[in-house]
Design a protein around this motif. Structure first.
Motif, short mmCIF file in Angstrom:
data_model
loop_
_atom_site.label_atom_id
_atom_site.label_comp_id
_atom_site.label_asym_id
_atom_site.label_seq_id
_atom_site.Cartn_x
_atom_site.Cartn_y
_atom_site.Cartn_z
N VAL A 54 54.51 40.18 76.10
CA VAL A 54 55.34 39.02 75.82
C VAL A 54 54.90 38.35 74.52
CG1 VAL A 54 56.00 36.71 76.65
CG2 VAL A 54 55.96 38.66 78.23
N TRP A 55 53.58 38.26 74.32
CA TRP A 55 53.05 37.65 73.09
C TRP A 55 53.57 38.38 71.85
CZ3 TRP A 55 47.27 37.72 71.28
CH2 TRP A 55 47.09 36.77 70.25
N THR A 56 53.56 39.70 71.91
CA THR A 56 53.97 40.48 70.73
C THR A 56 55.45 40.86 70.77
OG1 THR A 56 53.15 42.49 71.85
CG2 THR A 56 51.67 41.42 70.30
N LEU A 57 56.18 40.21 71.66
CA LEU A 57 57.61 40.48 71.81
C LEU A 57 58.37 40.38 70.49
CD1 LEU A 57 59.94 40.86 73.91
CD2 LEU A 57 60.00 38.35 74.09
N TRP A 58 58.03 39.37 69.70
CA TRP A 58 58.80 39.13 68.48
C TRP A 58 58.47 40.11 67.37
CZ3 TRP A 58 63.08 36.28 68.01
CH2 TRP A 58 63.41 35.46 69.09
N SER A 59 57.34 40.80 67.47
CA SER A 59 57.07 41.87 66.50
C SER A 59 58.06 43.00 66.69
CB SER A 59 55.64 42.41 66.68
OG SER A 59 55.51 43.17 67.87
N VAL A 60 58.61 43.11 67.90
CA VAL A 60 59.61 44.12 68.22
C VAL A 60 61.02 43.57 67.96
CG1 VAL A 60 60.65 45.41 70.12
CG2 VAL A 60 58.16 45.31 69.90
N LEU A 61 61.27 42.34 68.39
CA LEU A 61 62.60 41.77 68.24
C LEU A 61 63.04 41.69 66.77
CD1 LEU A 61 62.62 38.90 70.93
CD2 LEU A 61 63.54 41.23 71.10
N VAL A 62 62.09 41.43 65.86
CA VAL A 62 62.48 41.34 64.45
C VAL A 62 62.99 42.68 63.92
CG1 VAL A 62 60.99 39.37 63.90
CG2 VAL A 62 60.10 41.71 63.64
N LEU A 63 62.59 43.79 64.56
CA LEU A 63 63.10 45.09 64.13
C LEU A 63 64.59 45.22 64.46
CD1 LEU A 63 60.19 47.47 65.25
CD2 LEU A 63 60.57 46.44 63.01
N PHE A 64 65.04 44.54 65.51
CA PHE A 64 66.46 44.56 65.88
C PHE A 64 67.30 43.65 64.98
CE2 PHE A 64 64.49 45.74 69.96
CZ PHE A 64 65.32 46.74 70.42
N MET A 65 66.63 42.74 64.29
CA MET A 65 67.34 41.66 63.58
C MET A 65 67.70 42.09 62.16
SD MET A 65 64.93 38.64 65.16
CE MET A 65 65.78 37.22 64.49
#
Length: 460
Positions: A54-65
């Motif tokens: 969950v902490w590193t969730l946004w390191s992944v989500l930014v790839l979708f963005m």
């Protein structure tokens, strides 16, 4: 030879509280303690693992963005920096929460809290959402970083000193592996043309499972209490801050690179989200798996020695990264980055093993022995772990901000890598000067030095 223990199996009151716990007693450990400790370690790892995801969730989500989200590379690095910052800050209160609520109880609470950032991200994750909204929701994900501190403090109390390197390394490594797992999940979803909400939808039930299993199978230890005096003593002890500095170099590197690797591949080498996702999980995966090895090597050879030479290797890998970045060699860059991940994981294990060893050595230097020395070491090492974990995680903030500035100034990450190389050189110097050049005898009283043989910090 340890005297036979007459302690019965640890009795409990309501809510799975263990009232007697003495892991340093070898008979107690073999007959009762080891089985209980390993069971708690298993479910602690599960909860911490999901916390890291969950902490590193946004390191992944930014790839979708993609472009439709309207975010610049600098926006994305700032977003991940702030998520890392919150994860670092909450580690301090999470450390003390174990003694207030109990290790098992707090694991249930902290796991359940992960639903908040996950559901919030599920709600806002679509084009047209403002950057400020993404930033606010991203900050919520930072609470996942706190699970590490409470988990390490809890597991530190369950295991004897001779087993701490292995146990803490396995606990942390199992948690760290939450980073590559969520990246692998993202790779599968991107490859199947799925969206970010699919990823978030997978994790919501997993969080519930972790909380339920912790409630069913973990324990609280009655004699683990918050000692404000210990916290003050740890904060006043120079070794707490020296180890915080060294942990910035190892864990700060691991978490910072975990957030940044995919973005660097996209922005510097023009990789697509799918192409970046194919390789971003490899480094965090290997770095997580090797962390227990770092702890075990430190148990055998001494954490200071392993840490020292690990920094030499990290500096060498960074030098290769600089060369690969300047030559625009994607293959060499990727290999060197993965090697740097592995070394950061190895160093995570060795540096965290040093903490209980340092304070135990100080106890021996004061003339304490046996259980008195072990109790002194547990008291200060447990109090210092939260501070060290929090400061170390701030290294991840520094790495993402350094990449942000490097891309703004030079259009690549080369400038950031030069700064990292200088920092690793400083870490090498500090490790040698404090823990290998001097011995534990320094700083203790003359009387104690005359009556007790001293441990070198090189052995911690």
């Amino acid at each position: 030879m340890t005297a036979p223990s007459t302690a019965p199996a640890p009795p409990s009151r309501g809510g799975r509280w263990i009232q007697q716990w003495d892991p340093e007693d070898e008979t107690f450990w073999k007959e009762t303690g080891e089985k209980v400790a390993k069971r708690n370690l298993l479910f602690s790892v599960l909860s911490e693992h999901i916390g890291f995801s969950v902490w590193t969730l946004w390191s992944v989500l930014v790839l979708f963005m993609g472009p439709e989200y309207g975010l610049t590379p600098a926006d994305k690095f700032l977003l991940t920096s702030m998520v890392t910052l919150v994860g670092a800050v909450v580690r301090v209160p999470y450390t003390f929460a174990v003694a207030i609520f109990g290790g098992r109880n707090w694991t249930v609470i902290s796991a359940s809290l992960l639903l908040v950032p996950t559901i919030a991200a599920f709600t806002v994750m679509e084009p047209g959402t403002s950057f400020s909204t993404f930033l606010l929701v991203g900050l919520l994900a930072g609470i996942g970083g706190g699970n590490f501190a409470s988990s390490m403090t809890n597991i530190n109390a369950f295991f004897p000193l001779r087993k701490k390197g292995w146990a803490l390394g396995l606990n942390a490594g199992g948690g760290n592996i939450g980073v590559p797992v969520i990246q692998l999940a993202a790779l599968a979803i991107i490859g199947a043309s799925g969206g970010p909400r699919v990823l978030l939808g997978i994790y919501i039930p997993l969080i519930l499972v972790a909380a339920v299993l912790a409630a069913l199978f973990m324990d609280n230890i009655e004699n683990v209490k918050n000692d404000t005096g210990a916290a003050k003593d740890a904060a006043r002890d120079g070794h707490t801050w020296i180890m915080s500095f060294l942990y910035i170099g190892t864990f700060g590197s691991f978490i910072g690179y975990s957030f940044a690797f995919g973005q660097v591949l996209q922005n510097q080498f023009g990789r697509t989200p799918l192409e970046a996702a194919y390789v971003t999980f490899i480094g965090p995966l290997l770095g997580s798996l090797i962390r227990p090895v770092g702890g075990a090597l430190a148990d055998k050879y001494g954490g200071a020695k392993i840490t020292l030479w690990n920094y030499v290797a990290m500096a060498a890998a960074t030098a290769v990264l600089i060369a690969a970045s300047m030559e625009k060699s994607l293959g060499l860059f990727t290999v060197a980055f993965v090697v740097l991940f592995v070394l950061s994981g190895l160093g995570n294990g060795s540096t965290f093993k040093m903490i209980p060893g340092i304070f135990h050595a100080k106890a021996l230097g004061k003339g304490l022995e046996g259980e008195a020395a072990a109790a002194y070491g547990r008291r200060l090492s447990g109090a210092s772990m939260g501070l060290i974990g929090a400061v170390g995680a701030l290294g991840g903030v520094g790495i993402n901000l350094a990449f942000r500035q490097s891309f703004l100034s030079y259009g690549s990450g080369t400038g950031a890598f030069v700064a990292f190389l200088a920092f690793y050189a400083a870490c090498f110097g500090v490790t040698w000067a404090v823990y290998l050049r001097r011995t534990a005898a320094k700083g203790t009283t003359t009387a104690a030095a005359e009556t007790k043989p001293q441990l070198s910090y090189a052995e911690v």
